[in-house]
Design a protein around this motif. Structure first.
Motif, PDB file in Angstrom:
ATOM      1  N   ILE A  87      32.462 -11.159  52.658  1.00 55.20           N
ATOM      2  CA  ILE A  87      31.101 -11.558  52.280  1.00 55.20           C
ATOM      3  C   ILE A  87      30.127 -11.206  53.395  1.00 55.20           C
ATOM      4  O   ILE A  87      29.028 -10.704  53.126  1.00 55.20           O
ATOM      5  N   ALA A  88      30.513 -11.434  54.657  1.00 58.29           N
ATOM      6  CA  ALA A  88      29.641 -11.097  55.789  1.00 58.29           C
ATOM      7  C   ALA A  88      29.335  -9.600  55.820  1.00 58.29           C
ATOM      8  O   ALA A  88      28.178  -9.188  55.973  1.00 58.29           O
ATOM      9  N   GLY A  89      30.361  -8.775  55.648  1.00 57.00           N
ATOM     10  CA  GLY A  89      30.148  -7.331  55.634  1.00 57.00           C
ATOM     11  C   GLY A  89      29.276  -6.883  54.477  1.00 57.00           C
ATOM     12  O   GLY A  89      28.416  -6.012  54.623  1.00 57.00           O
ATOM     13  N   SER A  90      29.464  -7.506  53.323  1.00 56.30           N
ATOM     14  CA  SER A  90      28.654  -7.162  52.153  1.00 56.30           C
ATOM     15  C   SER A  90      27.199  -7.570  52.340  1.00 56.30           C
ATOM     16  O   SER A  90      26.279  -6.842  51.924  1.00 56.30           O
ATOM     17  N   VAL A  91      26.986  -8.706  52.962  1.00 53.80           N
ATOM     18  CA  VAL A  91      25.611  -9.172  53.201  1.00 53.80           C
ATOM     19  C   VAL A  91      24.908  -8.244  54.185  1.00 53.80           C
ATOM     20  O   VAL A  91      23.731  -7.913  54.009  1.00 53.80           O
ATOM     21  N   PHE A  92      25.614  -7.793  55.221  1.00 48.25           N
ATOM     22  CA  PHE A  92      25.028  -6.822  56.158  1.00 48.25           C
ATOM     23  C   PHE A  92      24.670  -5.515  55.439  1.00 48.25           C
ATOM     24  O   PHE A  92      23.611  -4.933  55.685  1.00 48.25           O
ATOM     25  N   ALA A  93      25.544  -5.042  54.549  1.00 47.51           N
ATOM     26  CA  ALA A  93      25.268  -3.805  53.807  1.00 47.51           C
ATOM     27  C   ALA A  93      24.067  -3.985  52.886  1.00 47.51           C
ATOM     28  O   ALA A  93      23.229  -3.086  52.758  1.00 47.51           O
ATOM     29  N   LEU A  94      23.956  -5.145  52.258  1.00 47.68           N
ATOM     30  CA  LEU A  94      22.804  -5.425  51.391  1.00 47.68           C
ATOM     31  C   LEU A  94      21.516  -5.495  52.207  1.00 47.68           C
ATOM     32  O   LEU A  94      20.465  -5.021  51.757  1.00 47.68           O
ATOM     33  N   ALA A  95      21.588  -6.053  53.408  1.00 47.99           N
ATOM     34  CA  ALA A  95      20.412  -6.089  54.289  1.00 47.99           C
ATOM     35  C   ALA A  95      19.957  -4.671  54.624  1.00 47.99           C
ATOM     36  O   ALA A  95      18.756  -4.375  54.617  1.00 47.99           O
ATOM     37  N   ALA A  96      20.912  -3.777  54.897  1.00 46.25           N
ATOM     38  CA  ALA A  96      20.564  -2.384  55.204  1.00 46.25           C
ATOM     39  C   ALA A  96      19.855  -1.734  54.020  1.00 46.25           C
ATOM     40  O   ALA A  96      18.868  -1.011  54.200  1.00 46.25           O
ATOM     41  N   LEU A  97      20.329  -2.005  52.818  1.00 49.37           N
ATOM     42  CA  LEU A  97      19.679  -1.458  51.629  1.00 49.37           C
ATOM     43  C   LEU A  97      18.235  -1.929  51.540  1.00 49.37           C
ATOM     44  O   LEU A  97      17.323  -1.139  51.296  1.00 49.37           O
ATOM     45  N   PHE A  98      17.996  -3.202  51.762  1.00 53.67           N
ATOM     46  CA  PHE A  98      16.639  -3.730  51.668  1.00 53.67           C
ATOM     47  C   PHE A  98      15.746  -3.237  52.806  1.00 53.67           C
ATOM     48  O   PHE A  98      14.533  -3.122  52.629  1.00 53.67           O
ATOM     49  N   PHE A  99      16.322  -2.941  53.974  1.00 53.79           N
ATOM     50  CA  PHE A  99      15.510  -2.344  55.045  1.00 53.79           C
ATOM     51  C   PHE A  99      15.012  -0.964  54.623  1.00 53.79           C
ATOM     52  O   PHE A  99      13.873  -0.599  54.904  1.00 53.79           O
ATOM     53  N   PHE A 100      15.866  -0.207  53.934  1.00 54.28           N
ATOM     54  CA  PHE A 100      15.443   1.110  53.474  1.00 54.28           C
ATOM     55  C   PHE A 100      14.435   1.017  52.328  1.00 54.28           C
ATOM     56  O   PHE A 100      13.756   1.994  52.028  1.00 54.28           O
ATOM     57  N   LEU A 101      14.329  -0.134  51.679  1.00 58.37           N
ATOM     58  CA  LEU A 101      13.357  -0.320  50.600  1.00 58.37           C
ATOM     59  C   LEU A 101      11.984  -0.768  51.100  1.00 58.37           C
ATOM     60  O   LEU A 101      11.121  -1.091  50.289  1.00 58.37           O
ATOM     61  N   TYR A 102      11.780  -0.799  52.413  1.00 54.16           N
ATOM     62  CA  TYR A 102      10.473  -1.198  52.945  1.00 54.16           C
ATOM     63  C   TYR A 102       9.343  -0.323  52.413  1.00 54.16           C
ATOM     64  O   TYR A 102       8.289  -0.820  52.074  1.00 54.16           O
ATOM     65  N   LEU A 103       9.574   0.971  52.360  1.00 48.28           N
ATOM     66  CA  LEU A 103       8.507   1.877  51.930  1.00 48.28           C
ATOM     67  C   LEU A 103       8.119   1.670  50.468  1.00 48.28           C
ATOM     68  O   LEU A 103       6.933   1.537  50.162  1.00 48.28           O
ATOM     69  N   PRO A 104       9.059   1.586  49.531  1.00 43.92           N
ATOM     70  CA  PRO A 104       8.650   1.321  48.146  1.00 43.92           C
ATOM     71  C   PRO A 104       8.028  -0.062  47.954  1.00 43.92           C
ATOM     72  O   PRO A 104       7.232  -0.264  47.043  1.00 43.92           O
TER      73      PRO A 104
END
Length: 157
Positions: A87-104
């Motif tokens: 779960i910790a690893g998945s949450v970190f990966a999801l955070a990375a996805l949302f960081f890349f969504l800053y521009l949209p």
């Protein structure tokens, strides 16, 4: 006292997560004004410090996810539970996805200052780009996720 290998990797993952959270102080989005680029800090974008801006959960969510990942990593340091590590690893990966969504997501923040059409036009003309802070935070989150999964699946107790 000898630390298990997976515990050392969990400390490294928590450190990468902490670095991702520190990227609140770096530019999340860069805007070109005249001939130079100016960055808008992630902290200002998330908490609405800019003029007429309000708290924006879309910009705060990745930092919250990284914080949750750090907490779960620390918990897995003390309690060797594979599910908590996954779960910790998945949450970190999801955070990375949302960081890349800053521009949209940026037009939702700037809607109080400009129209969304004007922002989208600026994005097409390459006057707005993803800031270095958001990119670095995404990379640190991916490294934290990778370290967590590495400690979970590759290293043995």
């Amino acid at each position: 006292m000898k630390l298990a290998k997976y515990k050392i990797v969990m400390i490294v993952a928590a450190s990468f997560g902490t670095l991702a959270i520190l990227m609140l102080l770096a530019p999340g989005v860069s805007i070109r004004a005249l001939d130079k680029w100016e960055g808008v800090m992630g902290f200002k974008m998330a908490f609405g410090i800019e003029k007429d801006a309000k708290f924006n959960f879309g910009f705060f969510l990745p930092f919250l996810l990284a914080l949750i990942g750090i907490v779960l990593t620390v918990v897995s340091f003390f309690i060797n539970n594979k599910i908590v590590k996954i779960i910790a690893g998945s949450v970190f990966a999801l955070a990375a996805l949302f960081f890349f969504l800053y521009l949209p997501l940026y037009p939702t923040l700037a809607a109080s200052q400009m129209t969304k059409e004007a922002i989208k036009g600026m994005m097409k003309a390459k006057y707005i780009k993803l800031g270095g802070g958001a990119v670095a935070a995404a990379i640190f989150s991916l490294l934290a996720s990778g370290a967590t999964f590495f400690g979970t699946f590759v290293l043995k107790d």
